[in-house]
Design a protein around this motif. Structure first.
Motif, mmCIF file in Angstrom:
data_model
loop_
_atom_site.group_PDB
_atom_site.id
_atom_site.type_symbol
_atom_site.label_atom_id
_atom_site.label_comp_id
_atom_site.label_asym_id
_atom_site.label_seq_id
_atom_site.Cartn_x
_atom_site.Cartn_y
_atom_site.Cartn_z
ATOM 1 N N HIS A 48 0.837 -1.201 0.000
ATOM 2 C CA HIS A 48 0.000 0.000 0.000
ATOM 3 C C HIS A 48 0.868 1.246 0.000
ATOM 4 N N MET A 49 1.956 1.204 0.773
ATOM 5 C CA MET A 49 2.857 2.345 0.833
ATOM 6 C C MET A 49 3.523 2.590 -0.519
ATOM 7 N N GLY A 50 3.867 1.529 -1.204
ATOM 8 C CA GLY A 50 4.449 1.674 -2.529
ATOM 9 C C GLY A 50 3.499 2.369 -3.486
ATOM 10 N N HIS A 51 2.221 1.979 -3.475
ATOM 11 C CA HIS A 51 1.225 2.643 -4.326
ATOM 12 C C HIS A 51 1.016 4.084 -3.875
ATOM 13 N N TRP A 52 1.049 4.322 -2.570
ATOM 14 C CA TRP A 52 0.886 5.678 -2.014
ATOM 15 C C TRP A 52 1.989 6.588 -2.553
ATOM 16 N N PRO B 212 2.432 15.317 -8.410
ATOM 17 C CA PRO B 212 3.227 16.038 -7.400
ATOM 18 C C PRO B 212 2.651 17.400 -7.035
ATOM 19 N N THR B 213 1.478 17.402 -6.403
ATOM 20 C CA THR B 213 0.925 18.651 -5.901
ATOM 21 C C THR B 213 1.757 19.113 -4.705
ATOM 22 N N PRO B 214 1.642 20.387 -4.317
ATOM 23 C CA PRO B 214 2.380 20.845 -3.129
ATOM 24 C C PRO B 214 2.101 19.997 -1.897
ATOM 25 N N ARG B 215 0.837 19.591 -1.742
ATOM 26 C CA ARG B 215 0.495 18.752 -0.570
ATOM 27 C C ARG B 215 1.177 17.403 -0.663
ATOM 28 N N HIS B 216 1.163 16.796 -1.856
ATOM 29 C CA HIS B 216 1.800 15.486 -2.019
ATOM 30 C C HIS B 216 3.307 15.574 -1.806
ATOM 31 N N LEU B 217 3.926 16.621 -2.322
ATOM 32 C CA LEU B 217 5.369 16.779 -2.142
ATOM 33 C C LEU B 217 5.715 16.994 -0.679
ATOM 34 N N ARG B 218 4.879 17.752 0.009
ATOM 35 C CA ARG B 218 5.117 17.971 1.437
ATOM 36 C C ARG B 218 4.995 16.659 2.220
ATOM 37 N N GLN B 219 4.012 15.853 1.870
ATOM 38 C CA GLN B 219 3.847 14.565 2.546
ATOM 39 C C GLN B 219 5.048 13.661 2.308
ATOM 40 N N LEU B 220 5.522 13.615 1.071
ATOM 41 C CA LEU B 220 6.695 12.787 0.770
ATOM 42 C C LEU B 220 7.911 13.268 1.549
ATOM 43 N N LEU B 221 8.070 14.566 1.639
ATOM 44 C CA LEU B 221 9.215 15.115 2.367
ATOM 45 C C LEU B 221 9.108 14.803 3.854
ATOM 46 N N GLN C 100 -9.297 -2.252 11.854
ATOM 47 C CA GLN C 100 -9.351 -1.078 12.728
ATOM 48 C C GLN C 100 -7.966 -0.427 12.718
ATOM 49 N N LEU C 101 -7.907 0.790 12.198
ATOM 50 C CA LEU C 101 -6.649 1.533 12.153
ATOM 51 C C LEU C 101 -6.612 2.506 13.325
ATOM 52 N N ILE C 102 -5.632 2.323 14.217
ATOM 53 C CA ILE C 102 -5.443 3.246 15.336
ATOM 54 C C ILE C 102 -4.244 4.127 15.005
ATOM 55 N N THR C 103 -4.517 5.385 14.715
ATOM 56 C CA THR C 103 -3.460 6.336 14.401
ATOM 57 C C THR C 103 -2.943 6.950 15.691
ATOM 58 N N LEU C 104 -1.629 6.926 15.881
ATOM 59 C CA LEU C 104 -1.004 7.520 17.059
ATOM 60 C C LEU C 104 -0.604 8.948 16.718
ATOM 61 N N ARG C 105 -1.217 9.902 17.382
ATOM 62 C CA ARG C 105 -1.112 11.293 16.954
ATOM 63 C C ARG C 105 0.280 11.882 17.139
ATOM 64 N N ASP D 13 0.325 10.235 9.881
ATOM 65 C CA ASP D 13 -1.076 9.853 9.752
ATOM 66 C C ASP D 13 -1.530 9.811 8.294
ATOM 67 N N PHE D 14 -0.938 10.658 7.424
ATOM 68 C CA PHE D 14 -1.397 10.698 6.039
ATOM 69 C C PHE D 14 -0.952 9.475 5.231
ATOM 70 N N LEU D 15 -0.134 8.585 5.803
ATOM 71 C CA LEU D 15 0.212 7.347 5.102
ATOM 72 C C LEU D 15 -1.017 6.464 4.884
ATOM 73 N N SER D 16 -2.056 6.711 5.672
ATOM 74 C CA SER D 16 -3.270 5.901 5.526
ATOM 75 C C SER D 16 -4.281 6.528 4.576
ATOM 76 N N ASP D 17 -3.927 7.637 3.923
ATOM 77 C CA ASP D 17 -4.835 8.235 2.940
ATOM 78 C C ASP D 17 -5.171 7.210 1.862
ATOM 79 N N GLY D 18 -6.456 7.025 1.594
ATOM 80 C CA GLY D 18 -6.876 6.087 0.556
ATOM 81 C C GLY D 18 -6.843 4.635 0.960
ATOM 82 N N LEU D 19 -6.685 4.350 2.244
ATOM 83 C CA LEU D 19 -6.600 2.958 2.691
ATOM 84 C C LEU D 19 -7.888 2.188 2.413
ATOM 85 N N GLU D 20 -9.008 2.914 2.350
ATOM 86 C CA GLU D 20 -10.281 2.241 2.079
ATOM 87 C C GLU D 20 -10.277 1.510 0.741
#
Length: 577
Positions: free
Chosen positions: A139-143, A151-160, A243-248, A255-262
């Motif tokens: 899943h992380m590889g596809h993410w 490569p939107t600014p948000r996506h680039l920021r998440q990768l960084l 059940q995904l428990i995100t540790l804040r 936390d954004f690594l789980s974007d699109g997990l559904e």
């Protein structure tokens, strides 16, 4: 072996020729929960969670291959994900041959458990899966691929950001330095890492020598799986309820690594916990156990999509519309239980209904935040019926426009009662509960760009928001020792219904209506939705960011106020309203 059902019983399970040390406690007649540890831990990291769950579950833990008392793989090839996933299924078959097991995993335990959970036919052996701080590498590889393709600014920021969090993975691939670091320094420093970075009391999971050996060998987990899997990710779907428990406050997994997990796990329940990577297990074991118990109980009852009755609790004032409603929904979509209040009970109930459509529990109350006694009673009700909140968003507010000389005393009183005293009442009532509970929390106060952007036509409104801004600064300093964060949110022009209910000094009823329509049209043309503010509120809570200017005009005004306050004051004189 010790005890009957109350003690810990040990057995050995063989998987692909390797012995796995398995530890059981609780009555085998109860539902079976298998706990899978990460790196560089052993089964002992689950002690608190296991002790709590053993009251009504058959709890099984095992040292994964290469760790603790389990066998040591012959080489890197024996650390591959398919073998790690097979180990979990072998343990499940041995301890519960007739019934599917509930799997709970953390860190690398989660990574390898995803392998088993996404194996075709896994639902026959796995009843549910609770995962913390460990994504499926496929899943992380596809993410990553998705963000590199777009490569939107948000996506680039998440990768960084995630790249910075994952610095150690690169280090683990260094052929000599990584094992040497563990042998010479990190094993001895590990208790200090847990204390200083993770905010937990170090406890002996296994002897230091064993930790050093396990950690050095465990580096092969990364080398055998990270680059091969992420470079060529597979399609890994599952029909197992997850059940995904995100540790804040996780320092390693964003936390954004789980974007699109559904997409991969459609039967997904999202929860979050105010904890660091290891404090979730070592300091908040009972809370984690409660989340697991709630999930397994709902699965057993066939209520896969029923809202949870434990986990993060969020209170939002003024939640009947606009930013309040969007914020309630944003937290609900992350699995939080939500309590909303508003002067308009019908609109608050509608927000609660929308939250429940996400699968989260939600409740609505009628509260006038300008009434201190009413807010105190509301806080007491929330604590008694739902628990002490983890997050409180003091959002309720009203709009008013008028110069200082135009604004009547009654209008001043109305604005300050809601915009300032409403925040004071919420901070005092819920802040007191958070301090008494002693486990931290977060308070969000809605200010405005008007807090630092003077305007001759917003005298009362800007004053109320500036007061909220300074109140938050003072409160942040006071509550920091109690691990309670305070964030000040400063939106600019947002398309909400506050413009349709704002009042204007010195105008007749007809003129008021015309002015409201004109301003509403202006804000609608601006086109900045409340959902974007809600996203910033959630992010502020997750990251602990103290001050968040949201829109471009809000950011520009804050910057200009720092660089040239005189220019900002001059602009206020020219503002015609």
């Amino acid at each position: 072996m010790t005890g009957a059902h109350g003690g810990i019983r040990r057995r050995t399970v063989h998987s692909h020729g390797l012995p796995l040390a398995v530890y059981e406690q609780g009555d085998p007649a109860h539902p079976t929960v298998v706990l899978v540890h990460g790196y560089p831990d052993t089964h002992a990291v689950w002690d608190d969670v296991a002790a709590d769950l053993a009251a009504d579950h058959h709890v099984v833990r095992y040292d994964v291959r290469g760790a603790g008392a389990s066998g040591v793989p012959a080489g890197r090839h024996e650390y591959r994900l398919e073998l790690l996933g097979a180990d979990l299924l072998a343990v499940a078959d041995a301890v519960s041959p007739d019934h599917p097991v509930h799997v709970v995993a953390h860190d690398w335990g989660s990574v390898q458990s995803w392998e088993a959970v996404t194996t075709p036919g896994a639902r026959q052996r796995i009843a549910s899966y609770t995962t913390m701080s460990g994504p499926c590498l496929d899943h992380m590889g596809h993410w990553i691929r998705h963000r590199l393709r777009r490569p939107t600014p948000r996506h680039l920021r998440q990768l960084l950001v995630q790249g910075l969090h994952s610095w150690y993975i690169t280090a683990f691939h260094l052929p000599v330095l990584a094992p040497a670091t563990w042998r010479l320094w990190l094993a001895r420093a590990w208790p200090r890492v847990l204390r200083d970075l993770e905010a937990v009391r170090p406890r002996p999971g296994h002897p230091q020598a064993t930790l050093k050996q396990d950690a050095v060998r465990g580096i092969e987990l990364y080398r055998a799986n990270m680059r091969p899997t992420i470079r060529r990710p597979r399609e890994r779907h599952t029909d197992v309820p997850v059940q995904l428990i995100t540790l804040r406050r996780d320092h390693y997994v964003s936390d954004f690594l789980s974007d699109g997990l559904e997409r991969w796990a459609p039967k997904l329940t999202r929860r979050s916990l105010d904890a660091t990577h290891w404090s979730a297990l070592l300091e908040k074991g009972a809370t984690v156990a409660g989340m697991v118990r709630d999930f397994t109980t709902r699965i057993a009852a066939g209520h896969e999509h029923a809202p949870p009755d434990s986990g993060e609790l969020v209170v939002v004032t003024g939640g009947g519309s606009g930013i309040g409603r969007a914020t309630a929904l944003a937290f609900a979509e992350q699995g939080a239980r939500v309590v909303v209040c508003d002067r308009d009970l019908e609109s608050a109930e509608r927000t609660a209904e929308l939250c429940m459509l996400t699968g989260s529990a939600a409740h609505a109350y009628r509260v006038d935040v300008s009434d201190g006694a009413a807010v105190d009673a509301f806080a007491a009700t929330v604590a008694a019926e739902h628990g002490v909140p983890d997050v409180v968003v003091n959002n309720a507010g009203i709009g008013h426009s008028g110069t200082f000389l135009q604004t009547t005393e009654k209008e001043w009183q109305r604005v300050l009662d809601v915009n300032l005293w409403g925040v004071i009442h919420g901070c005092r009532a819920f802040g007191t509960l958070m301090v008494e509970r002693g486990t931290g929390g977060h308070i969000v106060n809605l200010a405005s760009a008007a807090a630092y952007l003077p305007s001759k036509v917003l005298a009362a409104y800007a004053t109320s928001k500036a007061a909220v801004y300074m109140l938050s600064d003072c409160l942040r300093a006071e509550l920091a020792p109690h691990r309670i964060g305070v964030s000040t949110i400063c939106p600019g022009i947002i398309d909400t219904n506050i413009t349709r209910t704002s009042t204007f000094s010195g105008l007749t009823a007809d003129e008021q209506a015309a002015k409201q329509a004109k301003v509403s049209k202006l804000y609608a043309r601006r086109g900045f939705p409340p959902e974007k503010v809600a996203a910033q509120i959630v992010r502020a809570v997750r990251t602990g960011k103290p001050v968040v200017p949201v829109t471009i005009e809000s950011k520009a005004a804050r910057l200009l106020g720092r660089l040239s306050p005189a220019l900002l004051r001059r602009a206020a004189q020219l503002n015609a309203g």
